[in-house]
Design an enzyme around this catalytic site. Structure first.
Site, PDB file in Angstrom:
ATOM      1  CG  HIS A  51      88.240 -16.705  80.668  1.00  0.00           C
ATOM      2  ND1 HIS A  51      87.955 -15.882  79.685  1.00  0.00           N
ATOM      3  CD2 HIS A  51      89.605 -16.169  80.931  1.00  0.00           C
ATOM      4  CE1 HIS A  51      88.379 -14.847  79.397  1.00  0.00           C
ATOM      5  NE2 HIS A  51      89.664 -15.002  80.069  1.00  0.00           N
ATOM      6  CG  ASP A  81      81.030 -18.317  82.112  1.00  0.00           C
ATOM      7  OD1 ASP A  81      81.755 -18.099  83.034  1.00  0.00           O
ATOM      8  OD2 ASP A  81      81.556 -18.389  81.027  1.00  0.00           O
TER       9      ASP A  81
END
Length: 101
Positions: A51, A81
């Site tokens: 994450h 990300d």
């Protein structure tokens, strides 16, 4: 063998749907099939969920975000990300497309 079985269970999501690269490439030989994983295919973290906040914290970047007299302020998922992981996948797809010309 146990590691391999665990690995297949985690990474074979598209295969479970009948949409793995072997199947889809039979339908379209020009298909570019890209996969992205948080911590890579091998190593001690390869089975861990990835994450944005984990990546930012593990690299030490999180400690640099926010005000000096306050707790770190987590960024939106643009930092790790998108800027870190996805851009490399997109670049790989673009290079595959470019190699066709």
């Amino acid at each position: 063998k146990q590691w391999y079985q665990r690995r297949v269970a985690i990474t074979a999501g598209m295969e479970k749907l009948g949409l793995g690269p072997e199947v889809l490439l039979k339908e379209n030989k020009k298909l570019i099939y890209a996969r992205l994983s948080g911590y890579g295919q091998n190593g001690s973290m390869s089975q861990a969920a990835g994450h944005d906040i984990n990546y930012v914290a593990m690299t030490g970047v999180l400690s640099k975000l926010g005000r000096a007299d306050a707790a770190p302020f987590p960024p939106v998922n643009l930092l790790a990300d998108f800027a870190g992981g996805s851009i490399l996948c997109v670049m790989g797809i673009m290079m595959a497309l470019h190699s066709r010309s």
